[in-house]
Design an enzyme around this catalytic site. Structure first.
Site, PDB file in Angstrom:
ATOM      1  N   THR A 120       4.925  26.735  82.320  1.00  0.00           N
ATOM      2  CA  THR A 120       3.995  25.533  82.817  1.00  0.00           C
ATOM      3  C   THR A 120       4.201  24.267  82.060  1.00  0.00           C
ATOM      4  O   THR A 120       3.914  23.255  82.653  1.00  0.00           O
ATOM      5  CB  THR A 120       2.575  26.128  82.833  1.00  0.00           C
ATOM      6  OG1 THR A 120       2.552  27.113  83.743  1.00  0.00           O
ATOM      7  CG2 THR A 120       1.678  25.116  83.210  1.00  0.00           C
ATOM      8  N   SER A 159       4.563  25.020  92.636  1.00  0.00           N
ATOM      9  CA  SER A 159       3.989  25.686  91.393  1.00  0.00           C
ATOM     10  C   SER A 159       5.091  25.981  90.365  1.00  0.00           C
ATOM     11  O   SER A 159       6.129  25.745  90.708  1.00  0.00           O
ATOM     12  CB  SER A 159       3.405  26.871  91.993  1.00  0.00           C
ATOM     13  OG  SER A 159       3.158  27.941  91.021  1.00  0.00           O
ATOM     14  N   THR A 160       4.447  25.958  89.091  1.00  0.00           N
ATOM     15  CA  THR A 160       5.641  26.287  88.254  1.00  0.00           C
ATOM     16  C   THR A 160       6.273  27.705  88.601  1.00  0.00           C
ATOM     17  O   THR A 160       7.536  27.791  88.268  1.00  0.00           O
ATOM     18  CB  THR A 160       4.776  26.641  86.748  1.00  0.00           C
ATOM     19  OG1 THR A 160       4.331  25.427  86.342  1.00  0.00           O
ATOM     20  CG2 THR A 160       5.889  27.104  85.705  1.00  0.00           C
ATOM     21  N   ASN A 161       5.834  28.501  89.264  1.00  0.00           N
ATOM     22  CA  ASN A 161       6.235  29.762  89.707  1.00  0.00           C
ATOM     23  C   ASN A 161       7.179  29.823  90.721  1.00  0.00           C
ATOM     24  O   ASN A 161       8.026  30.809  90.800  1.00  0.00           O
ATOM     25  CB  ASN A 161       4.910  30.739  90.045  1.00  0.00           C
ATOM     26  CG  ASN A 161       3.916  30.921  88.919  1.00  0.00           C
ATOM     27  OD1 ASN A 161       4.337  30.359  87.677  1.00  0.00           O
ATOM     28  ND2 ASN A 161       2.908  31.438  89.306  1.00  0.00           N
ATOM     29  N   SER A 337      39.376  31.858  49.799  1.00  0.00           N
ATOM     30  CA  SER A 337      38.802  32.627  48.845  1.00  0.00           C
ATOM     31  C   SER A 337      38.481  31.478  47.651  1.00  0.00           C
ATOM     32  O   SER A 337      39.386  30.734  47.570  1.00  0.00           O
ATOM     33  CB  SER A 337      39.605  33.656  48.183  1.00  0.00           C
ATOM     34  OG  SER A 337      38.601  34.056  47.087  1.00  0.00           O
ATOM     35  N   SER A 338      37.313  31.660  46.905  1.00  0.00           N
ATOM     36  CA  SER A 338      36.977  30.811  45.808  1.00  0.00           C
ATOM     37  C   SER A 338      37.518  31.478  44.751  1.00  0.00           C
ATOM     38  O   SER A 338      37.556  30.860  43.590  1.00  0.00           O
ATOM     39  CB  SER A 338      35.386  30.795  45.771  1.00  0.00           C
ATOM     40  OG  SER A 338      34.773  31.792  45.614  1.00  0.00           O
ATOM     41  N   LYS A 343      44.971  33.149  49.120  1.00  0.00           N
ATOM     42  CA  LYS A 343      44.515  34.123  50.367  1.00  0.00           C
ATOM     43  C   LYS A 343      43.948  33.171  51.481  1.00  0.00           C
ATOM     44  O   LYS A 343      43.375  32.125  51.436  1.00  0.00           O
ATOM     45  CB  LYS A 343      42.973  34.578  49.940  1.00  0.00           C
ATOM     46  CG  LYS A 343      42.448  35.950  50.739  1.00  0.00           C
ATOM     47  CD  LYS A 343      41.715  36.855  50.091  1.00  0.00           C
ATOM     48  CE  LYS A 343      41.124  37.861  51.076  1.00  0.00           C
ATOM     49  NZ  LYS A 343      40.105  37.518  51.778  1.00  0.00           N
TER      50      LYS A 343
END
Length: 488
Positions: A120, A159-161, A337-338, A343
């Protein structure tokens, strides 16, 4: 004291002359403060205040806003044609709807995607924006609703519905084409890889164990084929959304509508959207039935599951490079990779896996929300709308990324593929029609125990003809039906 009085006086002048930043409007619950330049009105403002849940606005899904505008335009045209809505008002409503459908005013739809009230707040957000922007076009101030009212005019015979479910269905139909195109393009690229890999012979595997020979091209062609199946299925299942409940108003009985309104509104929506929508056979059933959402969500889950499986395979086939299968190379996109130099990770297949997991979870949410419907309405449709539309968005983006940043750059390590095949017992399977399962199993066992290749073991068998052994020399012959070729 005198200076203090002057300062107070000046402060009063500053406040008095400051530009107005808010306006006051009223709804059935009382006065509401609204930003002065906002097109939305009091019910939208209440929705903003009541649902600070996810931070994701309904405007995040432009096709949903467009669909709502189409529905409002269809209703205005139908009501005007039936003589139930002033033509000047209808024309203004339609003009604003065209602006909204063109992507304008998206900032005027700030409601959270999670909201109570079965949508709504969203319906009223659209009604209020159309009314206030329409008043502006008419040269009137925002909030002068006696001239153009959000409920009495913009929401007339609605209607919203029936508006909200219709708009969700239409938004899905407007959005799913992007996913289908993305899947088709990915399948095209996989087929291009399949063609380029058609001569690369390799080892097929089942249960992560050595199986029988195949080509890398066959492996990639299978990826393309399974995705093309889903392109077709998505189109078929999406057709269920062509059936809408517009005109049913609150519970499907059509209360507060002209007897000719429903057919007229559906026809107008069909013409405006270009989507072949039709009226549901039973509007009361259609008001609460969310089965089509469950079915379509299940299809999205199926596609996501297939994509995840393909990405699992790409990660396995590219694993290593020295300590894994290393049969294909994925594009190197970023350091992996750190701490480990050199890698490089399969980041795109990984992110597609994660998207797939999310969509699988969304499917469960949609299922539970559909089940939670009660009596003549399913109030959980906002979460259904969010999860399906977001699934479409995520999946489309993931498919595009998989194609453009991964599949297009995949290359084959043909020598590694051949080495794996030569070191396996795969050829033993092809011998079973000629020498029987038990003898072939003995030879395979000897390969594993001795470390020799299957061809070396075959050469040591005095009772096997040279012709039979020679017929196993070309593994390409073993990637298609071969029983007659290897008959003794």
């Amino acid at each position: 004291m005198y200076a203090s009085a002057i300062r107070k006086s000046l402060r009063g002048i500053i406040v008095t002359n400051a530009p107005q930043t808010v306006r006051i409007e009223k709804d059935p619950l009382g006065p509401v403060t609204i930003p002065v330049d906002a097109y939305y009105g009091p019910q939208t403002a209440r929705g903003i205040a009541n649902f600070p849940i996810s931070g994701i606005r309904i405007s995040h899904f432009p096709n949903f806003i467009k669909a709502l505008a189409y529905v409002k335009m269809a209703a205005a045209r139908a009501n005007a044609a039936l003589g139930d809505l002033d033509k000047q008002k209808a024309d203004v409503i339609c003009q604003v709807c065209e602006e909204i459908a063109a992507g304008r005013h998206l900032g005027e739809f700030p409601l959270d995607v999670f909201q109570g009230g079965a949508g709504t707040s969203t319906n009223m957000n659209v009604n209020e924006v159309i009314a206030n922007r329409g008043l502006e076009i008419m040269g009137l101030p925002r909030g002068k609703y006696d001239e153009l009212h959000p409920n009495n005019d913009v929401n007339f015979a609605q209607s919203t519905n029936d508006v909200y479910p219709t708009a969700i269905r239409l938004a899905i139909l407007l959005s799913r084409g992007a996913l289908q195109r993305a899947l088709e393009q990915l399948a095209d690229e996989l087929e291009a890889r399949a063609e380029s890999f058609s001569a690369v012979i390799k080892l097929g595997r089942t249960q992560l164990q050595d199986a029988v020979p195949m080509t890398l091209g066959q492996e990639f062609q299978a990826f393309a084929t399974t995705l093309r199946e889903d392109v077709a299925r998505l189109g078929e299942i999406a057709s269920f959304f062509h059936e809408i409940n517009l005109g049913g108003t609150a519970i499907g009985t059509g209360i507060n509508t002209n007897p000719d309104y429903q057919a007229a509104a559906v026809a107008e929506l069909r013409a405006i959207s270009g989507v072949p929508v039709v009226s549901a056979g039973n509007l009361i059933e259609a008001c609460w039935d969310t089965g089509a959402f469950v079915l379509f969500s299940g299809m999205l889950k199926r596609t996501a599951t297939k994509l995840s499986k393909i990405c699992n395979d790409l990660r396995l086939l590219s694993s290593g490079p020295r300590g894994g299968l290393n049969e294909i190379n994925l594009p190197a996109l970023q350091p992996g990779s750190s701490i480990m130099p050199g890698k490089v990770n399969p980041v795109v297949p990984e992110v597609v896996n994660q998207v797939a997991f999310q969509i699988i979870g969304y499917d469960l949410t949609i299922t539970l929300a559909s089940e939670a419907g009660q009596l003549q309405l399913n109030v959980m449709e906002p979460v259904i709308a969010y999860n399906i539309l977001h699934s479409l968005e995520l999946l489309t983006n993931a498919v595009d990324v998989l194609r453009t940043k991964c599949v297009v750059g995949i290359t084959a390590n043909a020598e590694t593929c051949r080495k794996h095949l030569e070191a396996s017992t795969a050829v033993a399977t092809a011998l079973t029609p000629a020498i029987g399962y038990e003898r072939a199993a003995e030879l395979a066992k000897e390969v594993l125990a001795s470390g020799k290749t299957i061809r070396e073991i075959l050469a040591e068998q005095p009772d096997l003809s040279e012709d039979l052994i020679a017929q196993t020399a070309d593994p390409h012959l073993l990637t298609r039906p071969t029983r007659s070729r290897l008959a003794s």
